[in-house]
Design a protein around this motif. Structure first.
Motif, PDB file in Angstrom:
ATOM      1  N   THR A  21     -24.701  41.105 -10.758  1.00 28.40           N
ATOM      2  CA  THR A  21     -24.155  41.889  -9.806  1.00 28.40           C
ATOM      3  C   THR A  21     -24.148  40.970  -8.443  1.00 28.40           C
ATOM      4  O   THR A  21     -23.262  40.804  -7.768  1.00 28.40           O
ATOM      5  CB  THR A  21     -24.845  43.123  -9.460  1.00 28.40           C
ATOM      6  N   ALA A  72     -22.236  37.819  -8.993  1.00 24.28           N
ATOM      7  CA  ALA A  72     -20.772  37.946  -8.754  1.00 24.28           C
ATOM      8  C   ALA A  72     -20.375  38.433  -7.201  1.00 24.28           C
ATOM      9  O   ALA A  72     -19.272  37.922  -6.878  1.00 24.28           O
ATOM     10  CB  ALA A  72     -20.520  39.564  -9.583  1.00 24.28           C
ATOM     11  N   LYS A  73     -21.451  38.963  -6.646  1.00 24.64           N
ATOM     12  CA  LYS A  73     -21.292  39.110  -5.154  1.00 24.64           C
ATOM     13  C   LYS A  73     -20.918  37.502  -4.352  1.00 24.64           C
ATOM     14  O   LYS A  73     -20.163  37.639  -3.269  1.00 24.64           O
ATOM     15  CB  LYS A  73     -22.403  39.660  -4.509  1.00 24.64           C
ATOM     16  N   LYS A  92     -18.196  32.091 -10.892  1.00 25.86           N
ATOM     17  CA  LYS A  92     -17.672  32.453 -12.157  1.00 25.86           C
ATOM     18  C   LYS A  92     -17.896  31.276 -13.223  1.00 25.86           C
ATOM     19  O   LYS A  92     -17.342  30.007 -12.753  1.00 25.86           O
ATOM     20  CB  LYS A  92     -16.284  32.621 -11.905  1.00 25.86           C
TER      21      LYS A  92
END
Ligand code: E4P
Length: 218
Positions: free
Chosen positions: A30, A33-34, A38
């Motif tokens: 998480t 991803a913030k 990628k």
């Protein structure tokens, strides 16, 4: 108690590091991803950048959920930098993977721990760290710090070497209570670390000292 910062944000890691009290970093999917990271290469490059900023353990979480995937992925993560600790979820496959890493001299952090029984299994598998999520426990109307106390007492009674890493910290008071409970490590958002600095009497006292210091100079 060691202080880790719980973020993948490089600016926040730098700010905590410059305070001089930072012992390590934890991340999770998480948090990665913030930051908009990628792809395998970008993820590896980001972990490398964190490891080059902080001289201490950096937890990098596997994305796979099977034993085979976790071992494959964890081996690659561990090769990024010597400070990488492979973060593995508390599942049946996760425990098997932790045991594999223990047997192969790779440090692990067992994550998503919500009970003393899970913490015992993580220690038996040889996890370097166990991460009870105290904020999420509080969110569900139980007492997260009580779990830290229980795990610390079990590990002491049994002589387990796994370090208790209090995670999912929400407030400066969580940090204080984890220190009181005997946690080995607390991984915190920057806001909670900076929150420890604050006391209104410090601000008031400093205002007065500054005013009096000026009067001494004129
Ligand atoms: C760190 O290891 C954990 O992944 C993290 O502290 C979870 O925090 P949260 O409950 O605020 O998402």
């Amino acid at each position: 108690m060691k202080f880790f910062i719980d973020t993948a944000n490089l600016a926040q890691i730098k700010e905590a590091y410059e305070l001089g009290i930072l012992d390590g970093v934890t991340t999770n999917p998480t948090l990665m991803a913030k930051e908009g990271i990628k792809g395998t290469e970008a993820i590896a490059a980001h972990y490398k950048a964190i490891c080059e900023m902080v001289d201490g353990p950096v937890s990098a979480e596997v994305l796979g959920t099977t034993y085979a995937d976790m071992v494959e992925e964890g081996k690659k993560l561990a090769q990024i930098h010597e400070n990488i600790v492979v973060k593995i979820p508390m599942t049946k496959d996760g425990i098997k993977a932790i045991k594999w890493f223990t047997d192969n001299g790779i440090r692990t952090n067992c994550t998503l721990v919500f009970s003393a029984g899970q913490a015992i299994l993580a220690a038996k598998a040889g996890a370097t760290y166990v991460s009870p999520f105290i904020g999420r426990i509080d969110d569900s109307n139980w007492d997260g710090v009580q779990l830290i106390e229980q795990i610390v007492s079990i590990y002491n009674a049994q002589g387990f070497m796994t370090e208790v890493l209090a995670a999912s910290i929400r407030t400066p008071m969580h940090i204080v209570r984890c220190a009181e409970a005997g946690a080995d490590v607390c991984t915190c958002p920057l806001s909670s670390i900076l929150g420890l600095l604050k006391h209104p009497l410090t601000d008031l006292g400093l205002q007065q000292f500054i005013a009096d210091a000026k009067s001494l100079q004129s």
